[in-house]
Design a protein around this motif. Structure first.
Motif, PDB file in Angstrom:
ATOM      1  N   PHE A 192       0.847  -1.188   0.000  1.00 48.58           N
ATOM      2  CA  PHE A 192       0.000   0.000   0.000  1.00 48.58           C
ATOM      3  C   PHE A 192       0.890   1.247   0.000  1.00 48.58           C
ATOM      4  CE2 PHE A 192      -1.852  -3.432   2.575  1.00 48.58           C
ATOM      5  CZ  PHE A 192      -3.033  -3.673   1.896  1.00 48.58           C
ATOM      6  N   ALA A 193       0.296   2.389   0.249  1.00 52.15           N
ATOM      7  CA  ALA A 193       1.043   3.637   0.383  1.00 52.15           C
ATOM      8  C   ALA A 193       0.227   4.594   1.242  1.00 52.15           C
ATOM      9  CB  ALA A 193       1.328   4.256  -0.984  1.00 52.15           C
ATOM     10  N   VAL A 194       0.916   5.466   1.949  1.00 52.68           N
ATOM     11  CA  VAL A 194       0.224   6.483   2.741  1.00 52.68           C
ATOM     12  C   VAL A 194      -0.526   7.405   1.780  1.00 52.68           C
ATOM     13  CG1 VAL A 194       0.505   8.437   4.315  1.00 52.68           C
ATOM     14  CG2 VAL A 194       1.960   6.401   4.578  1.00 52.68           C
ATOM     15  N   PHE A 195      -1.850   7.519   1.952  1.00 51.25           N
ATOM     16  CA  PHE A 195      -2.633   8.377   1.058  1.00 51.25           C
ATOM     17  C   PHE A 195      -3.331   9.510   1.808  1.00 51.25           C
ATOM     18  CE2 PHE A 195      -5.750   5.304   2.555  1.00 51.25           C
ATOM     19  CZ  PHE A 195      -6.904   6.051   2.731  1.00 51.25           C
ATOM     20  N   ARG A 196      -3.345   9.433   3.136  1.00 47.89           N
ATOM     21  CA  ARG A 196      -3.977  10.482   3.935  1.00 47.89           C
ATOM     22  C   ARG A 196      -3.336  10.505   5.302  1.00 47.89           C
ATOM     23  NH1 ARG A 196      -9.670  10.326   6.954  1.00 47.89           N
ATOM     24  NH2 ARG A 196      -9.807  12.506   7.574  1.00 47.89           N
ATOM     25  N   GLU A 197      -3.169  11.688   5.865  1.00 47.45           N
ATOM     26  CA  GLU A 197      -2.581  11.810   7.198  1.00 47.45           C
ATOM     27  C   GLU A 197      -3.232  12.963   7.942  1.00 47.45           C
ATOM     28  OE1 GLU A 197       1.332  13.898   5.116  1.00 47.45           O
ATOM     29  OE2 GLU A 197       1.597  12.243   6.509  1.00 47.45           O
ATOM     30  N   VAL A 198      -3.337  12.808   9.240  1.00 43.93           N
ATOM     31  CA  VAL A 198      -3.936  13.845  10.088  1.00 43.93           C
ATOM     32  C   VAL A 198      -2.917  14.196  11.164  1.00 43.93           C
ATOM     33  CG1 VAL A 198      -5.824  14.457  11.634  1.00 43.93           C
ATOM     34  CG2 VAL A 198      -6.253  12.935   9.689  1.00 43.93           C
TER      35      VAL A 198
ATOM     36  N   LEU B 250     -15.490   4.843  17.817  1.00 39.52           N
ATOM     37  CA  LEU B 250     -14.687   3.838  18.503  1.00 39.52           C
ATOM     38  C   LEU B 250     -13.547   4.466  19.287  1.00 39.52           C
ATOM     39  CD1 LEU B 250     -14.506   1.179  15.659  1.00 39.52           C
ATOM     40  CD2 LEU B 250     -15.903   1.075  17.735  1.00 39.52           C
ATOM     41  N   GLY B 251     -13.393   5.771  19.208  1.00 42.58           N
ATOM     42  CA  GLY B 251     -12.348   6.432  19.981  1.00 42.58           C
ATOM     43  C   GLY B 251     -11.493   7.342  19.118  1.00 42.58           C
ATOM     44  N   ASP B 252     -10.305   7.665  19.632  1.00 38.32           N
ATOM     45  CA  ASP B 252      -9.394   8.603  18.975  1.00 38.32           C
ATOM     46  C   ASP B 252      -8.069   7.928  18.627  1.00 38.32           C
ATOM     47  OD1 ASP B 252     -11.273  10.632  19.389  1.00 38.32           O
ATOM     48  OD2 ASP B 252     -10.438  11.096  21.367  1.00 38.32           O
ATOM     49  N   MET B 253      -7.373   8.501  17.659  1.00 25.86           N
ATOM     50  CA  MET B 253      -6.037   8.026  17.299  1.00 25.86           C
ATOM     51  C   MET B 253      -5.114   9.215  17.066  1.00 25.86           C
ATOM     52  SD  MET B 253      -7.147   6.102  13.793  1.00 25.86           S
ATOM     53  CE  MET B 253      -8.819   6.357  13.208  1.00 25.86           C
ATOM     54  N   TRP B 254      -3.861   9.056  17.473  1.00 24.48           N
ATOM     55  CA  TRP B 254      -2.913  10.142  17.455  1.00 24.48           C
ATOM     56  C   TRP B 254      -2.120  10.169  16.138  1.00 24.48           C
ATOM     57  CZ3 TRP B 254      -1.999  14.662  19.139  1.00 24.48           C
ATOM     58  CH2 TRP B 254      -0.712  15.212  19.151  1.00 24.48           C
ATOM     59  N   ARG B 255      -2.233  11.273  15.392  1.00 24.95           N
ATOM     60  CA  ARG B 255      -1.473  11.551  14.183  1.00 24.95           C
ATOM     61  C   ARG B 255      -1.474  10.374  13.191  1.00 24.95           C
ATOM     62  NH1 ARG B 255       4.038  14.677  15.774  1.00 24.95           N
ATOM     63  NH2 ARG B 255       3.624  15.762  13.807  1.00 24.95           N
ATOM     64  N   PRO B 256      -2.646   9.903  12.804  1.00 18.27           N
ATOM     65  CA  PRO B 256      -2.702   8.711  11.943  1.00 18.27           C
ATOM     66  C   PRO B 256      -2.194   8.972  10.531  1.00 18.27           C
ATOM     67  CG  PRO B 256      -4.874   9.705  12.129  1.00 18.27           C
ATOM     68  CD  PRO B 256      -3.995  10.454  13.086  1.00 18.27           C
TER      69      PRO B 256
ATOM     70  N   TRP C 234      11.489  10.951  10.883  1.00 18.45           N
ATOM     71  CA  TRP C 234      11.662  10.066   9.726  1.00 18.45           C
ATOM     72  C   TRP C 234      10.878  10.541   8.514  1.00 18.45           C
ATOM     73  CZ3 TRP C 234       9.168   5.535   7.326  1.00 18.45           C
ATOM     74  CH2 TRP C 234      10.079   4.761   6.597  1.00 18.45           C
ATOM     75  N   GLY C 235       9.693  11.069   8.729  1.00 21.33           N
ATOM     76  CA  GLY C 235       8.914  11.620   7.625  1.00 21.33           C
ATOM     77  C   GLY C 235       7.688  10.806   7.267  1.00 21.33           C
ATOM     78  N   ALA C 236       7.820   9.850   6.362  1.00 17.23           N
ATOM     79  CA  ALA C 236       6.696   9.045   5.859  1.00 17.23           C
ATOM     80  C   ALA C 236       5.537   9.909   5.383  1.00 17.23           C
ATOM     81  CB  ALA C 236       6.209   8.066   6.930  1.00 17.23           C
ATOM     82  N   PRO C 237       5.785  10.818   4.445  1.00 15.78           N
ATOM     83  CA  PRO C 237       4.703  11.662   3.922  1.00 15.78           C
ATOM     84  C   PRO C 237       3.788  10.845   3.016  1.00 15.78           C
ATOM     85  CG  PRO C 237       6.688  12.021   2.661  1.00 15.78           C
ATOM     86  CD  PRO C 237       7.064  11.092   3.778  1.00 15.78           C
ATOM     87  N   SER C 238       2.743  11.492   2.505  1.00 15.59           N
ATOM     88  CA  SER C 238       1.842  10.814   1.570  1.00 15.59           C
ATOM     89  C   SER C 238       2.646  10.268   0.396  1.00 15.59           C
ATOM     90  CB  SER C 238       0.772  11.795   1.057  1.00 15.59           C
ATOM     91  OG  SER C 238      -0.118  12.110   2.095  1.00 15.59           O
TER      92      SER C 238
END
Length: 336
Positions: A264-270, A280-286, A325-329
């Protein structure tokens, strides 16, 4: 007087006669554990992944540092450290077994006889001291502050396990790194550093990358690890927790807590706290890589699968992925 340690035994009497009627009752104790992080929005209809995966997950409220976490569970005595996939974490102390100590009153007003022969009375010829109970191994556990903890932290950091501070204090961040080491070495995942875990650190046990080029976020489902890989070299090893395989209900629909394998690949980030649309709850910087499935920070990252489908790492590890490290879209994500 010697007192044997162990579980109490229960005897069953036998009656012999012309006719015997016996009734035995059995009581079964069951215990269940359901731990999971939360979810996100429904996967888009054109999602590249096809699976019964949960559309996401959430986490308890974030902790800025994994060292602020309490251990998940008390570690077992790892005199033998077998491999396994489902272990809890943490540590604890024996609450006591009621054994009388030498010199203590046993309830009859007389001090306990320590069994030392004096050549008279009724010692019945026993001229040896009773055997002493062996001392427990001196393992490194959660909560210890010492130079040897600092040495362990430095070794884990040098090997690439996620450790940000060599402060000689065994806290949540160190526990996460020990979990990761035990997973990489196929050891029992209890966070306790016994002989086998120490040997794994001394021998330099580190998981190998599955990719050979580029900057890739690898997720090892079998060992529950996240690897930051650059041109085939593992630069960081992070403890992780993925989908636990359980079914759950959310907004009237049934889902399976499953983390899909594939490329896969990172396609969206918050960049912040993100609340699940499935409540179902919260997630940090997904960082989402397929449908509603993301790698994200959590205050609870046990040593076993526990999420609704997303891949949990500690909040501080997620901050490292974002800020260092980065890991951008567009960053490849390989799940195996």
């Amino acid at each position: 007087m010697r007192v044997m340690h162990g579980r109490p035994a229960h005897g069953v009497g036998a009656v012999v006669g012309k006719r015997v009627l016996g009734t035995l009752g059995a009581v079964a104790l069951t215990a269940g554990l359901l731990s999971a992080c939360g979810g996100d929005e429904e996967p888009p209809a054109d999602s590249a992944a096809t699976s019964s995966a949960s559309p996401g997950e959430s986490t308890p409220s974030p902790e800025p540092s994994a060292d602020e976490q309490e251990p998940e569970a008390s570690p077992s005595d790892p005199s033998s450290e077998p491999s396994g996939d489902g272990a809890d974490e943490g540590d604890g102390e024996d609450s006591g077994d009621g054994t009388a100590k030498p010199g203590e009153d046993e309830g009859d007003g007389k001090p306990q006889d320590e069994g030392k022969p004096d050549g008279k009375g009724d010692d019945k010829g026993d001229d040896k001291d009773p055997k002493k109970e062996p001392e427990k191994p001196n393992y490194i556990e959660y909560g210890e502050v010492s130079n040897r903890v600092g040495k362990l932290q430095q070794r884990l950091k040098d090997l690439g396990y996620f450790v940000t501070s060599v402060d000689k204090a065994y806290g949540g961040e160190t526990q996460q790194a020990v979990f990761a080491l035990q997973k990489a070495g196929g050891l029992y995942r209890d966070g306790v550093v016994g002989d086998a875990t120490q040997n794994a650190a001394d021998d330099g046990v580190v998981p190998k990358a599955h990719t050979s080029s580029g900057k890739v976020l690898e997720i090892d489902i079998d060992r529950q690890l996240v690897l930051a890989v650059e041109d085939g070299k593992v630069v960081k090893v992070i403890n992780a927790s993925s989908g636990n395989g359980e079914t759950y209900e959310a907004k009237g629909a049934t889902y399976t807590a499953y983390t899909p394998r594939g490329s896969f690949a990172v396609f969206r980030e918050v960049n912040g706290m993100h609340s699940s649309t499935l409540e179902l709850g919260d997630m940090w910087r997904p960082k989402f890589f397929t449908g509603g499935i993301a790698v994200h920070g959590s205050a609870s990252v046990p040593a076993f699968p526990a999420s609704h489908g997303c891949v949990r790492v500690s909040n501080s590890a997620m901050d490292w992925i974002w800020d260092t490290w980065g890991a951008p879209s567009g960053t490849p994500v390989v799940v195996y």
